[in-house]
Structures are given as C-alpha cells and as structure tokens.
Design a protein around this motif. Structure first.
Motif, PDB file in Angstrom:
ATOM      1  N   GLY A  59     -12.355  26.718   0.283  1.00  0.00           N
ATOM      2  CA  GLY A  59     -11.450  26.127  -0.705  1.00  0.00           C
ATOM      3  C   GLY A  59     -12.206  25.630  -1.917  1.00  0.00           C
ATOM      4  N   ASN A  60     -11.444  25.145  -2.904  1.00  0.00           N
ATOM      5  CA  ASN A  60     -12.057  24.868  -4.206  1.00  0.00           C
ATOM      6  C   ASN A  60     -12.918  23.601  -4.236  1.00  0.00           C
ATOM      7  N   LYS A  61     -12.783  22.711  -3.246  1.00  0.00           N
ATOM      8  CA  LYS A  61     -13.513  21.445  -3.338  1.00  0.00           C
ATOM      9  C   LYS A  61     -15.018  21.603  -3.093  1.00  0.00           C
ATOM     10  N   VAL A  62     -15.414  22.658  -2.418  1.00  0.00           N
ATOM     11  CA  VAL A  62     -16.834  22.839  -2.102  1.00  0.00           C
ATOM     12  C   VAL A  62     -17.672  22.916  -3.381  1.00  0.00           C
ATOM     13  N   ARG A  63     -17.168  23.642  -4.365  1.00  0.00           N
ATOM     14  CA  ARG A  63     -17.918  23.799  -5.622  1.00  0.00           C
ATOM     15  C   ARG A  63     -18.135  22.453  -6.309  1.00  0.00           C
ATOM     16  N   LYS A  64     -17.112  21.599  -6.296  1.00  0.00           N
ATOM     17  CA  LYS A  64     -17.244  20.282  -6.933  1.00  0.00           C
ATOM     18  C   LYS A  64     -18.240  19.424  -6.159  1.00  0.00           C
ATOM     19  N   LEU A  65     -18.169  19.519  -4.836  1.00  0.00           N
ATOM     20  CA  LEU A  65     -19.031  18.677  -3.995  1.00  0.00           C
ATOM     21  C   LEU A  65     -20.506  19.032  -4.140  1.00  0.00           C
ATOM     22  N   SER A  88      -4.941  15.432   2.374  1.00  0.00           N
ATOM     23  CA  SER A  88      -5.835  15.889   1.308  1.00  0.00           C
ATOM     24  C   SER A  88      -6.917  16.876   1.764  1.00  0.00           C
ATOM     25  N   ASN A  89      -6.929  18.063   1.164  1.00  0.00           N
ATOM     26  CA  ASN A  89      -8.015  19.019   1.417  1.00  0.00           C
ATOM     27  C   ASN A  89      -9.319  18.489   0.831  1.00  0.00           C
ATOM     28  N   HIS A  90      -9.192  17.738  -0.250  1.00  0.00           N
ATOM     29  CA  HIS A  90     -10.379  17.179  -0.895  1.00  0.00           C
ATOM     30  C   HIS A  90     -11.053  16.139  -0.002  1.00  0.00           C
ATOM     31  N   GLY A 167     -11.993  15.105  -6.624  1.00  0.00           N
ATOM     32  CA  GLY A 167     -13.344  15.430  -7.104  1.00  0.00           C
ATOM     33  C   GLY A 167     -13.364  15.782  -8.584  1.00  0.00           C
ATOM     34  N   SER A 168     -12.283  15.417  -9.303  1.00  0.00           N
ATOM     35  CA  SER A 168     -12.168  15.874 -10.694  1.00  0.00           C
ATOM     36  C   SER A 168     -12.698  14.883 -11.725  1.00  0.00           C
ATOM     37  N   SER A 169     -13.945  14.517 -11.582  1.00  0.00           N
ATOM     38  CA  SER A 169     -14.680  13.839 -12.650  1.00  0.00           C
ATOM     39  C   SER A 169     -15.376  14.932 -13.459  1.00  0.00           C
ATOM     40  N   ALA A 200      -4.252  29.688 -11.416  1.00  0.00           N
ATOM     41  CA  ALA A 200      -4.766  28.711 -10.448  1.00  0.00           C
ATOM     42  C   ALA A 200      -3.858  27.489 -10.428  1.00  0.00           C
ATOM     43  N   ALA A 201      -3.787  26.844  -9.264  1.00  0.00           N
ATOM     44  CA  ALA A 201      -2.996  25.621  -9.132  1.00  0.00           C
ATOM     45  C   ALA A 201      -3.713  24.479  -9.837  1.00  0.00           C
ATOM     46  N   SER A 202      -2.918  23.565 -10.417  1.00  0.00           N
ATOM     47  CA  SER A 202      -3.500  22.414 -11.096  1.00  0.00           C
ATOM     48  C   SER A 202      -3.032  21.117 -10.449  1.00  0.00           C
ATOM     49  N   GLY A 203      -3.960  20.449  -9.752  1.00  0.00           N
ATOM     50  CA  GLY A 203      -3.660  19.178  -9.101  1.00  0.00           C
ATOM     51  C   GLY A 203      -4.267  18.021  -9.888  1.00  0.00           C
ATOM     52  N   THR A 204      -5.600  17.886  -9.791  1.00  0.00           N
ATOM     53  CA  THR A 204      -6.306  16.866 -10.584  1.00  0.00           C
ATOM     54  C   THR A 204      -7.068  17.516 -11.752  1.00  0.00           C
ATOM     55  N   MET A 205      -6.949  18.825 -11.909  1.00  0.00           N
ATOM     56  CA  MET A 205      -7.368  19.600 -13.085  1.00  0.00           C
ATOM     57  C   MET A 205      -8.852  19.959 -13.177  1.00  0.00           C
ATOM     58  N   GLY A 206      -9.673  19.517 -12.252  1.00  0.00           N
ATOM     59  CA  GLY A 206     -11.092  19.890 -12.327  1.00  0.00           C
ATOM     60  C   GLY A 206     -11.285  21.401 -12.257  1.00  0.00           C
ATOM     61  N   LEU A 301      -1.705  31.679   2.154  1.00  0.00           N
ATOM     62  CA  LEU A 301      -1.526  30.590   1.196  1.00  0.00           C
ATOM     63  C   LEU A 301      -0.832  29.426   1.892  1.00  0.00           C
ATOM     64  N   GLU A 302      -0.587  28.343   1.158  1.00  0.00           N
ATOM     65  CA  GLU A 302       0.157  27.201   1.706  1.00  0.00           C
ATOM     66  C   GLU A 302       1.151  26.737   0.640  1.00  0.00           C
ATOM     67  N   GLY A 303       1.997  25.772   0.996  1.00  0.00           N
ATOM     68  CA  GLY A 303       3.123  25.453   0.126  1.00  0.00           C
ATOM     69  C   GLY A 303       2.867  24.445  -0.981  1.00  0.00           C
ATOM     70  N   THR A 304       1.760  23.694  -0.897  1.00  0.00           N
ATOM     71  CA  THR A 304       1.526  22.604  -1.854  1.00  0.00           C
ATOM     72  C   THR A 304       0.861  23.088  -3.142  1.00  0.00           C
ATOM     73  N   TYR A 305      -0.088  24.019  -3.021  1.00  0.00           N
ATOM     74  CA  TYR A 305      -0.885  24.453  -4.175  1.00  0.00           C
ATOM     75  C   TYR A 305      -0.750  25.956  -4.429  1.00  0.00           C
ATOM     76  N   THR A 306      -1.352  26.726  -3.516  1.00  0.00           N
ATOM     77  CA  THR A 306      -1.492  28.162  -3.779  1.00  0.00           C
ATOM     78  C   THR A 306      -0.154  28.899  -3.735  1.00  0.00           C
ATOM     79  N   ASN A 331      -7.943  31.956  -5.405  1.00  0.00           N
ATOM     80  CA  ASN A 331      -7.475  31.392  -4.135  1.00  0.00           C
ATOM     81  C   ASN A 331      -8.262  30.136  -3.780  1.00  0.00           C
ATOM     82  N   THR A 332      -7.624  28.989  -3.984  1.00  0.00           N
ATOM     83  CA  THR A 332      -8.294  27.698  -3.847  1.00  0.00           C
ATOM     84  C   THR A 332      -8.166  27.095  -2.448  1.00  0.00           C
ATOM     85  N   TYR A 333      -7.473  27.793  -1.544  1.00  0.00           N
ATOM     86  CA  TYR A 333      -7.175  27.202  -0.231  1.00  0.00           C
ATOM     87  C   TYR A 333      -8.073  27.748   0.879  1.00  0.00           C
ATOM     88  N   ASN A 334      -8.656  26.847   1.646  1.00  0.00           N
ATOM     89  CA  ASN A 334      -9.526  27.213   2.763  1.00  0.00           C
ATOM     90  C   ASN A 334      -8.897  28.240   3.714  1.00  0.00           C
TER      91      ASN A 334
END
Ligand SMILES: *Cc1c(COP(=O)(O)O)cnc(C)c1O
Length: 367
Positions: A59-65, A88-90, A167-169, A200-206, A301-306, A331-334
């Motif tokens: 998922g997309n959080k790995v890159r930010k981490l 939260s996936n994050h 993770g969107s700093s 792409a889905a936009s949650g916190t926009m990072g 996919l899942e229902g919240t983002y992708t 595809n941002t979902y694990n």
C-alpha cells in the motif's frame, strides 16, 4: 553503503541531508490491464502495483514511512505516535514497519463506519505490537495524545516521534516525489508509455501532491486526478497548494539545486463526485467498481479509497473522456496477505473501546 533511490539518483545533493530508511520492495511493478482497459475505447490502461510496495504490508504508506521512520531513527527516538481512524491503513503500516525498525508504535484512533477491513486492521495492529487507543472526538484525542507523549517522555527519557495523520507531512510526501522519479525510470526503460493521466485516491493528500510535484520535477507532463475520499481539511485545493509549497521548500533547503516550480494547477484535478456521504462509507459506485476490477483483472480494491478512485476512472471512461488515452491507475491498497496469527486472535484482547467494531454489524454495503 549509500542507498540510491530514484530521487537521490536525480538529485544527489538530497542524499546527504534527507533521512531515509529502505523498507519497501521498490520499484513496484507496472502492469497493463488489457481486459478492464477495454472501457477506455482505444486507450491503454495500466496499474502501478503499490499494493506490493512492501513484503510485510503493502500500500501507499510504505513509501512515506521510508522517510518518516528514517527521521525517527536518525533522531534516536524510541517510539512513534500517529493518528488515524479505527481501521487506518496508515496506523497499521506505521505499527508494522516501526516495530520492524525496533521502535514502539502508538496509534491514536478515532471512530469510523464499521467494515470488515476495520476489524482486520485492528487485529493486525494489535498483533504487530502497537499500543492502540480509541477516542470519540478530536478534542479527546488531542488530550490523549498529550498524555501519551508525557508518559513516554517519563519512561523513555524521550518524546515519541509524532507522525502526521496519513503520513502526509512534507517529509512523508517525499515518498511520492520519489515514486514519480521511479515511474519516470520505468517509462524510460519502456515499461509503459508516458501516461496522460494518473488516477489516485486522495485522503490526506501526500500521495497525490507528492506525485504532482515529482512528475513535474522529473519532466513528465502527466495530469493527476485526485479522487476525494475525505472532506476538508484533509483534502482540499488549499491543502494541496500548501503541502506542495512546503514539500518543495524542504527539497530546496536540502539541496539548493533542486528546481523551482509553481503548483501546476492545469495538471492537478481534484474530483468531488465520488466521496458519497462521508469518509469510509462505501458508495454503490465504489462497490460496483471494486467488483468489476475483481472480476475482470483479479485486482483487489476496497470501498474507502481505491473503489472510489476506480469509480471515477470508470465514470470518465464511460463519458468518452479517456478515449485513446494512456491511463495509469495507482493502486494504493495493500494486497499482501495478513499474518495468519490474527485469525486466532480474540478481539477481547483489544482495549474495550474497540470491542463494538466486532459486536456491531458492518455497514450495509459491506455485508
Ligand atoms: C491512506 C490511503 C490512501 C490515501 O492516501 P493519502 O496520501 O492519505 O491521500 C489511498 N488509498 C489507501 C488504500 C490508503 O490507505
């Protein structure tokens, strides 16, 4: 050994000054979706498989981490603290990769509509060893955060490293600046033609802002379609511009040779029509898009983002707007399997504030 990621390769001056720890399995593959792509009417559809971004959890959080935990480690912290909704996936990705890096993880979580993915993420976060706290509103969460920070300061002699929601700093967004440079290298290697649009889905926009900045810096003309899945202040044009400017300022401070640029208004499009009633509440369109992706391509996919991002892509395709275009779905979902040990976990082991997610029914569109 010096790590070379595409961003540092293009701008070696950043390597010396920016914190970074390799966590992911990068680059993630690009695949053509021949079958689902028929909706594009002469166009070509590809998927960027960030669902496979890490072995333990994708998922997309790995890159930010990679940047966020890089900083926590460089500063010698003992713990990280972050925020999210219950499922939260994050927060889960942070817990898994922080623990792997030898850091404790504290998750400050808020209520959200119930879903099977909420239950699974809670169990997985607990299994990963995170401290989980549930608060009913932002004010209580703020007080709870202060309490946790002070408690850890007393026991560890250090404050935990605080990681922004999603993770969107600016530092977290660098993960997607790097992702754009990674995409550029894959295009140069002939893995796909330069896309005209990315969805792409936009949650916190990072994700979408990091991509937008990185695409520009890498010399790509691709437009980013940011599909809103949250309300302001998490997703808004104002937030996009601010995060863009702050991320750019961080890059230029780290390397004065990093090019100047302005937020490319004409190549960034925020789409509001697919959110539905609220964050994490599924829509008929997202459930249909999820099913279509599964049936045609085995793309989960899942229902919240992708699901909402794909619903936007399918709607644009149906209106003819993507005819003959090259389109990339991010595809941002694990999609990595969960630790089987969570199957055997009894939810009563979680703090009591979470039990209702297991005792009450999931939302109607998730049944
Ligand atoms: C967090 C998340 C997003 C949104 O990413 P942001 O950078 O917060 O906008 C999209 N998809 C999935 C599956 C996520 O977990």
């Amino acid at each position: 050994m010096s790590v070379t990621i595409p961003l540092f390769h293009a701008h070696p001056g950043l390597n010396a000054t920016l914190p970074y720890v390799a966590l992911g399995e990068l680059p993630t593959p690009i695949e053509r979706l021949e079958c689902l792509g028929q909706v594009l009417d002469g166009g070509r559809l590809y998927v960027k498989r960030d669902d496979l971004s890490g072995v333990a959890y994708g998922g997309n959080k790995v890159r930010k981490l990679e940047f966020l935990l890089g900083r926590a480690l460089a500063e010698g912290r003992k713990a990280v603290l972050t925020f999210g909704c219950a499922g939260s996936n994050h927060a889960l990705a942070t817990a898994i990769y922080a623990r792997k890096a030898g850091l404790d993880a504290i998750s400050i979580l808020l209520p959200q509509p119930n879903a099977h993915t909420v239950r699974r993420n809670l169990l997985a976060g607990f299994q990963a060893g995170a401290e989980l706290y549930h608060y009913l509103d932002g004010k209580r969460a703020g007080l709870g955060t202060l309490h946790q920070l002070r408690r850890r300061r007393l026991s560890d002699g250090r404050y935990p490293c605080v990681i922004a929601p999603g993770g969107s700093s600016p530092l977290g967004a660098l993960g997607f600046v790097n992702a754009a440079f990674e995409l550029k290298a894959q295009i140069d290697a002939g893995e796909m033609p330069e896309p005209e649009v990315i969805y792409a889905a936009s949650g916190t926009m990072g994700t979408v802002v990091g991509l937008c900045l990185g695409l520009d810096a890498a010399g790509l003309r691709t437009r980013v379609i940011a599909v809103r899945v949250t309300t302001p202040p998490y997703t808004s044009m104002e937030k996009a511009r601010r995060l863009f400017e702050e991320t750019l300022a961080m890059l230029q401070q780290a390397d004065p040779d990093f090019p100047s640029m302005t937020f490319p208004e004409q190549r960034f499009c925020l789409r509001d029509e697919f959110l539905g009633e609220r964050y994490a509440l599924y829509t008929d369109a997202s459930v249909r898009a999820k099913k279509q992706a599964q049936d045609t391509e085995r793309l989960t996919l899942e229902g919240t983002y992708t699901g909402k991002a794909m619903a936007c892509l399918l709607s644009d395709a149906a209106s003819g707007a993507l005819r003959d275009k090259t389109v990339l779905f991010w595809n941002t979902y694990n999609s990595r399997p969960f630790n089987p040990a969570i199957e055997a976990l009894d939810y009563h082991a979680l703090p009591e504030d979470f039990h209702h997610y297991f005792e009450e029914d999931v939302q109607p569109l998730d049944r």
